[in-house]
Design an enzyme around this catalytic site. Structure first.
Site, PDB file in Angstrom:
ATOM      1  N   GLU A   1      49.555 -60.027  12.165  1.00 44.78           N
ATOM      2  CA  GLU A   1      50.700 -59.874  13.070  1.00 44.78           C
ATOM      3  C   GLU A   1      50.605 -60.774  14.297  1.00 44.78           C
ATOM      4  O   GLU A   1      50.978 -60.373  15.396  1.00 44.78           O
ATOM      5  CB  GLU A   1      50.889 -58.405  13.481  1.00 44.78           C
ATOM      6  CG  GLU A   1      51.467 -57.550  12.358  1.00 44.78           C
ATOM      7  CD  GLU A   1      52.206 -56.314  12.863  1.00 44.78           C
ATOM      8  OE1 GLU A   1      52.614 -56.294  14.030  1.00 44.78           O
ATOM      9  OE2 GLU A   1      52.387 -55.375  12.051  1.00 44.78           O
TER      10      GLU A   1
ATOM     11  N   HIS B   1      47.088 -51.081  16.934  1.00 44.25           N
ATOM     12  CA  HIS B   1      46.036 -50.808  15.960  1.00 44.25           C
ATOM     13  C   HIS B   1      44.681 -50.914  16.655  1.00 44.25           C
ATOM     14  O   HIS B   1      44.543 -51.601  17.675  1.00 44.25           O
ATOM     15  CB  HIS B   1      46.076 -51.807  14.799  1.00 44.25           C
ATOM     16  CG  HIS B   1      47.220 -51.612  13.867  1.00 44.25           C
ATOM     17  ND1 HIS B   1      47.049 -51.353  12.517  1.00 44.25           N
ATOM     18  CD2 HIS B   1      48.562 -51.640  14.066  1.00 44.25           C
ATOM     19  CE1 HIS B   1      48.235 -51.241  11.940  1.00 44.25           C
ATOM     20  NE2 HIS B   1      49.166 -51.405  12.864  1.00 44.25           N
TER      21      HIS B   1
END
Length: 423
Positions: A49, A272
Site C-alpha cells: 500500500e 496495520h
C-alpha cells in the site's frame, strides 16, 4: 557448504496505508518509517500500500545509504502498491498480476483499479539463492457476506502456484504481505498446504507484540473499531512465511509486531502493525528432517482444503455465469427497444420521444455489454483455477494409494526439500 554454516536474515513487513489524499498523516508516517528502517537496518523491508510512487521515491532517497537496492512494482491503473528495499543486490525481479481482482463497478472499494499482484525478488546471500515474495490480496469488506471470497481464494491459489513454479532453483523462500486472510481462512490454508510455507508467528519461540500476533488491533488510532467488534483482540491478516527448498534448515529466532503505536514516537506507522522477524538459516544435518513427513493426516488435510477450494471456485463461477446471463437478457431487451425506437422515428408518429429515448437506450446496451464481457472473463478465470485444482486434487487422491516413496509428489512445494534430504 560447511557443516557449521549459518546465516541470519532480518525481515521487516508493513502495509503502509498510503492512499493519497485519504490516509491520515501519510507524509509524516512515511518520513518516520524511513527513519525507523534506517535505524534498524534490516536485510529486507517489504512494503504494501505504497500507492504513491512519489512516496516510494522519497523513501528510496532517504534509505539509499542503508538499503542500496530497491524496486517498485507497477501494475493496474493505480498501481500494486508493492515495493521492497534491500541491503543486498537484487539479482532478478518480476511480478505476476492476479487474474481476478474484484469488480470495476465497485468503485468505492477500488481493488480492481489497483492491479493487485505478487512481486518476486531473487537475492544471492552467502552463496545461497533467496526468492523473496511480497503480495497484497483483495480486501475483505464484509465477513458475513463476502462477495469477493471466490476471487481471494483464486488469488491465493495463483500465489501458491507462482511461488511453486518460480522457486525451483531457490535455496530459500520468503513470502511477506497482507493476505487479507485470517489464519484459518480457506485461502490461507490452501497457500500453506500447497507450498509448505511455515508461519513465522507460529514457529518462533521468542515472540513480542500484540496478543495472538494480531496485525490490526483496536488500540491503533487509525483503525475503525466498529470493524473489529467481533474480534476484541484484533485480527491477524499480515504474514511472514518461509521455507527451505534444498538441504537447509530455517528457524524463526525472534518475531515482533508493533502494538498500535510507533516504537519511539508513540504514533502508529500505519493502520496495520509492522512485522519484524529474524530468520536463522543453517545446514541441515542428515538426521534432521527439514520438512515434516507426509502421513495420512497431512495428505488428508491437503485433499480436504483442495476440495473446499474447488467447491468455492465452482460456486463463484456459477454466480459469474448467472450475472453474464442476466446481462445478456438486458442486451437483448435493449436491442429490441432500439429497433422499436428506430421504427417509431421512421414512422414519424412520436419521433421526438423516440429520439430522446435513443441515447439512454444505447447507454443501456453498452453498459450491459460491458457487464456481460466482464463476468464472462470472470467465469473463465475461475474456471481455469478450478480446472487446475481439479487436476491437483485428482493426483492427490491417486497418491493416497501409493507407497511412501511416492508421497512427495503430493506437494510440489516440499518436493525439492525432500529430494535434497535423500541425496
Amino acid at each position: 557448504m560447511k557443516p557449521n554454516f549459518s546465516l541470519r536474515l532480518r525481515v521487516f513487513n508493513l502495509n503502509c496505508w498510503g492512499i493519497p489524499y485519504l490516509s491520515k498523516h501519510r507524509a509524516d508516517r512515511v518520513k518516520r518509517l524511513g527513519d525507523f528502517l534506517n535505524m534498524e537496518s534490516f536485510d529486507l523491508a517489504l512494503l504494501e500500500e505504497v500507492w504513491s510512487e512519489q512516496d516510494f521515491q522519497d523513501l528510496r532517497q532517504k534509505l539509499l545509504p542503508t538499503y542500496p537496492a530497491a524496486h517498485y512494482f507497477r501494475s493496474g491503473i493505480i498501481g500494486s502498491g508493492l515495493c521492497v528495499f534491500s541491503k543486498h543486490p537484487i539479482q532478478e525481479f518480476t511480478q505476476h498480476v492476479f487474474t481476478l481482482n474484484g469488480y470495476p463497478y465497485m468503485i468505492h472499494h477500488g481493488d480492481w483499479f489497483c492491479g493487485k499482484a505478487v512481486g518476486l525478488l531473487v537475492l544471492h546471500l552467502s552463496g545461497l539463492v533467496l526468492n523473496a515474495y511480497v503480495t497484497h490480496l483483495h480486501a475483505e469488506y464484509n465477513r458475513q457476506k463476502d462477495v469477493y471470497l471466490a476471487h481471494r481464494v483464486a488469488q491465493a491459489w495463483e500465489l501458491a502456484q507462482f511461488i511453486h513454479h518460480t522457486s525451483k532453483k531457490a535455496d530459500m523462500v520468503l513470502m511477506c504481505g497482507d493476505l487479507n486472510l485470517h489464519p484459518k481462512d480457506l485461502g490461507c490454508r490452501l497457500l500453506k498446504e500447497w507450498t509448505g510455507l511455515c508461519d513465522a508467528y507460529l514457529e518462533t519461540r521468542d515472540f513480542k507484540g500484540s496478543e495472538e500476533g494480531c496485525t490490526m488491533v483496536p488500540e491503533n488510532c487509525y483503525v475503525n473499531r466498529r470493524e473489529l467488534e467481533q474480534f476484541p483482540l484484533g485480527i491477524r491478516i499480515d504474514y511472514v512465511l518461509y521455507k527451505a527448498v534444498s538441504g537447509l534448515y530455517i528457524s524463526c529466532k525472534t518475531f515482533k509486531t508493533t502494538t498500535g503505536r510507533d516504537p519511539h514516537s508513540g504514533t502508529p506507522l500505519s493502520d496495520h502493525e509492522a512485522l519484524m522477524a529474524t530468520l536463522c538459516v543453517r545446514h541441515s544435518p542428515p538426521q534432521h528432517t527439514s520438512n515434516p513427513s507426509h502421513g495420512p493426516a497431512e495428505r488428508s488435510a491437503l485433499i480436504s482444503v483442495l476440495r473446499e477450494a474447488w467447491t468455492e471456485l465452482d460456486q463463484g463461477m456459477a454466480q459469474a455465469l448467472w450475472w453474464a446471463t442476466i446481462a445478456g437478457y438486458v442486451i437483448g431487451l435493449g436491442l429490441l427497444l432500439l429497433a422499436l425506437l428506430c421504427a417509431l422515428a421512421v414512422g414519424g408518429g412520436i419521433r421526438e420521444v423516440a429520439i430522446l429515448l435513443w441515447t439512454p437506450s444505447v447507454g443501456l446496451v453498452l453498459g450491459a455489454g460491458a457487464v456481460y464481457l466482464f463476468h464472462v472473463q470472470e467465469a473463465k478465470g475461475l474456471c481455469r483455477a478450478r480446472a487446475e485444482l481439479q487436476h491437483v486434487l485428482g493426483r492427490a487422491r491417486e497418491a493416497q494409494d501409493l507407497s511412501p516413496e511416492s508421497q512427495p509428489a503430493l506437494q510440489p512445494g516440499r518436493q525439492e526439500g525432500d529430494r535434497a534430504e535423500e541425496q
